[in-house]
Design an enzyme around this catalytic site. Structure first.
Site, short mmCIF file in Angstrom:
data_model
loop_
_atom_site.label_atom_id
_atom_site.label_comp_id
_atom_site.label_asym_id
_atom_site.label_seq_id
_atom_site.Cartn_x
_atom_site.Cartn_y
_atom_site.Cartn_z
N ASP A 11 -0.97 -7.40 -2.66
CA ASP A 11 -0.34 -6.11 -2.89
C ASP A 11 0.80 -6.25 -3.90
OD1 ASP A 11 -2.05 -4.70 -1.19
OD2 ASP A 11 -0.93 -5.34 0.57
N LYS A 33 -7.82 -9.90 -1.33
CA LYS A 33 -8.06 -8.46 -1.43
C LYS A 33 -7.33 -7.90 -2.64
CE LYS A 33 -6.06 -4.80 0.52
NZ LYS A 33 -5.75 -3.56 1.26
N ASP A 60 -10.90 -3.34 -2.66
CA ASP A 60 -10.68 -2.27 -1.69
C ASP A 60 -10.25 -0.99 -2.40
OD1 ASP A 60 -10.31 -0.94 0.70
OD2 ASP A 60 -8.35 -1.85 1.10
N LEU A 61 -11.23 -0.28 -2.97
CA LEU A 61 -10.90 0.94 -3.73
C LEU A 61 -11.25 2.21 -2.98
CD1 LEU A 61 -11.91 -0.25 -7.32
CD2 LEU A 61 -9.67 -0.32 -6.21
N LYS A 62 -11.82 2.09 -1.81
CA LYS A 62 -12.09 3.25 -0.93
C LYS A 62 -12.68 4.43 -1.68
CE LYS A 62 -8.64 2.01 2.55
NZ LYS A 62 -8.00 0.83 1.94
N HIS A 64 -14.83 7.59 -2.74
CA HIS A 64 -15.17 8.81 -2.00
C HIS A 64 -15.43 9.95 -2.99
CE1 HIS A 64 -13.99 11.56 1.67
NE2 HIS A 64 -15.16 11.85 1.15
N ASP A 65 -16.68 10.36 -3.14
CA ASP A 65 -17.00 11.46 -4.06
C ASP A 65 -18.43 11.92 -3.75
OD1 ASP A 65 -17.10 13.21 -6.40
OD2 ASP A 65 -15.54 11.95 -7.27
N ILE A 66 -19.02 12.74 -4.60
CA ILE A 66 -20.40 13.15 -4.35
C ILE A 66 -21.33 11.94 -4.53
CG2 ILE A 66 -20.04 15.58 -4.95
CD1 ILE A 66 -21.31 14.93 -7.71
N PRO A 67 -22.49 11.96 -3.89
CA PRO A 67 -23.35 10.77 -3.90
C PRO A 67 -23.66 10.21 -5.28
CG PRO A 67 -24.15 12.34 -2.28
CD PRO A 67 -23.02 13.02 -2.99
N THR A 69 -21.96 10.39 -8.12
CA THR A 69 -20.77 9.76 -8.71
C THR A 69 -20.46 8.45 -8.01
OG1 THR A 69 -19.94 11.95 -9.24
CG2 THR A 69 -18.34 10.17 -9.26
N THR A 124 -5.98 4.47 9.81
CA THR A 124 -5.15 4.29 11.01
C THR A 124 -3.81 5.03 10.87
OG1 THR A 124 -4.44 2.20 10.07
CG2 THR A 124 -6.11 2.10 11.79
N GLN A 194 3.77 -2.38 10.61
CA GLN A 194 2.56 -2.29 11.42
C GLN A 194 2.97 -1.99 12.86
OE1 GLN A 194 -0.36 -2.16 10.20
NE2 GLN A 194 -0.60 -3.55 8.45
N GLY A 214 -1.49 -9.54 4.74
CA GLY A 214 -0.68 -9.41 3.52
C GLY A 214 0.65 -10.10 3.65
N ARG A 215 1.67 -9.31 4.00
CA ARG A 215 3.04 -9.80 3.97
C ARG A 215 3.32 -11.07 4.77
NH1 ARG A 215 5.02 -3.87 5.14
NH2 ARG A 215 2.95 -3.97 6.08
O1 C5P Z 1 1.19 -6.77 4.72
P1 C5P Z 1 0.12 -6.41 5.70
O2 C5P Z 1 -0.48 -7.60 6.43
O3 C5P Z 1 0.53 -5.30 6.63
O4 C5P Z 1 -1.04 -5.85 4.75
C1 C5P Z 1 -2.23 -5.42 5.24
C2 C5P Z 1 -3.08 -4.90 4.14
O5 C5P Z 1 -4.10 -4.10 4.74
C3 C5P Z 1 -2.39 -4.00 3.13
O6 C5P Z 1 -3.07 -4.17 1.88
C4 C5P Z 1 -2.61 -2.61 3.67
O7 C5P Z 1 -2.68 -1.64 2.68
C5 C5P Z 1 -3.96 -2.75 4.35
N1 C5P Z 1 -4.17 -1.84 5.47
C6 C5P Z 1 -3.36 -1.80 6.60
N2 C5P Z 1 -3.61 -0.97 7.64
C7 C5P Z 1 -4.64 -0.18 7.58
C8 C5P Z 1 -5.49 -0.19 6.48
C9 C5P Z 1 -5.23 -1.05 5.43
O8 C5P Z 1 -2.39 -2.52 6.67
N3 C5P Z 1 -4.88 0.59 8.61
#
Ligand code: C5P
Length: 237
Positions: A11, A33, A60-62, A64-67, A69, A124, A194, A214-215
């Site tokens: 990130d 990622k 991880d670009l998620k 979402h559009d019409i099929p 595209t 989430t 989190q 991540g962090r």
């Molecule tokens: O730093 P951390 O471990 O919280 O990062 C988790 C990664 O997962 C980040 O890239 C965050 O955007 C992603 N993510 C998340 N919770 C979600 C969905 C995605 O933390 N529900």
């Protein structure tokens, strides 16, 4: 050494910052990622760099559009050579089927291993009130299950899920379905923002196939040491 079940979230928003992290982590991390922040800043070069380093990439670009595209976008992304890619399950059956067909077809044309597709079920960050507000008719838990089932039927390989949903999805969709869970905090790490999180070994025991972290790694005083501690935590799980 590295474990493909651990995906480290890059990130950051520049190639330089990404390279620094990847160099620091060395052979303790094999799977990264690339999310929207990095991809929208650095573009396809971020993926190419990681592949050149012999790393696996979760793009991880998620989508979402019409099929149509989505199908064409997934084709373009398949050419980048990522190993995992995401789309929104709420785009519906036809959209997921278009993506599943595009990725298979394009990978076959290029004679490369097919990237696997993951459906995001319900973000989430959405709670029951927010879900109702946008028209959700069933509870979030029910909707997540429904979307995971639909994703499998549409030819999608897995879901991105909270660790709390992993068990049920694993039981429902069988042993080969991929379940990628963020919201992981190793026993030594702080929670950051989190709220609902679990430890790496617990998430794996609950059925996750991959963990996005991540962090706890990237912001650690010694990122390589943090990654190695996580590897030690999941040894034998
Ligand atoms: O730093 P951390 O471990 O919280 O990062 C988790 C990664 O997962 C980040 O890239 C965050 O955007 C992603 N993510 C998340 N919770 C979600 C969905 C995605 O933390 N529900």
């Amino acid at each position: 050494m590295a474990d493909d079940r651990i995906i480290t979230a890059l990130d950051v928003h520049s190639l330089e910052d990404m390279k620094k992290l990847v160099e620091t982590l060395g052979d303790s991390v094999s799977f990264y990622k690339v999310g929207m922040e990095l991809f929208y800043s650095a573009g396809p070069d971020a993926v190419r760099y990681l592949k050149d380093q012999g790393k696996h990439v979760f793009l991880d670009l998620k989508v979402h559009d019409i099929p149509n595209t989505v199908g064409q976008s997934i084709r373009a992304l398949t050419r980048l050579g990522a190993d995992l890619m995401t789309l929104h399950g709420t785009g519906g059956r036809a959209m997921m089927e278009a993506a599943a067909e595009a990725v298979r077809d394009e990978a076959a044309k290029l004679n490369i291993e097919r990237p696997r597709l993951l459906a995001v079920t319900v973000l989430t960050s959405i709670d029951e009130d927010a879900w109702k507000e946008i028209g959700g008719k069933y509870s979030i838990a029910e909707s997540v299950k429904n979307l995971a089932k639909l994703a499998k039927e549409a030819g999608i390989d897995g879901t991105v899920s909270s660790p709390y949903e992993a068990k049920e999805i694993r039981e429902m969709n069988g042993p080969d379905f991929l379940i990628v869970t963020p919201g992981i905090r190793p026993t030594f790490a702080v929670a950051n923002d989190q709220k609902r999180f679990t430890t790496p070994s617990q998430a794996l025991r609950d059925g996750a196939s991959h963990l996005v972290i991540g962090r706890p790694i990237t912001k650690a005083a010694d990122p390589k040491e943090a990654a190695e501690k996580i590897l030690a935590e999941i040894q034998g799980v």
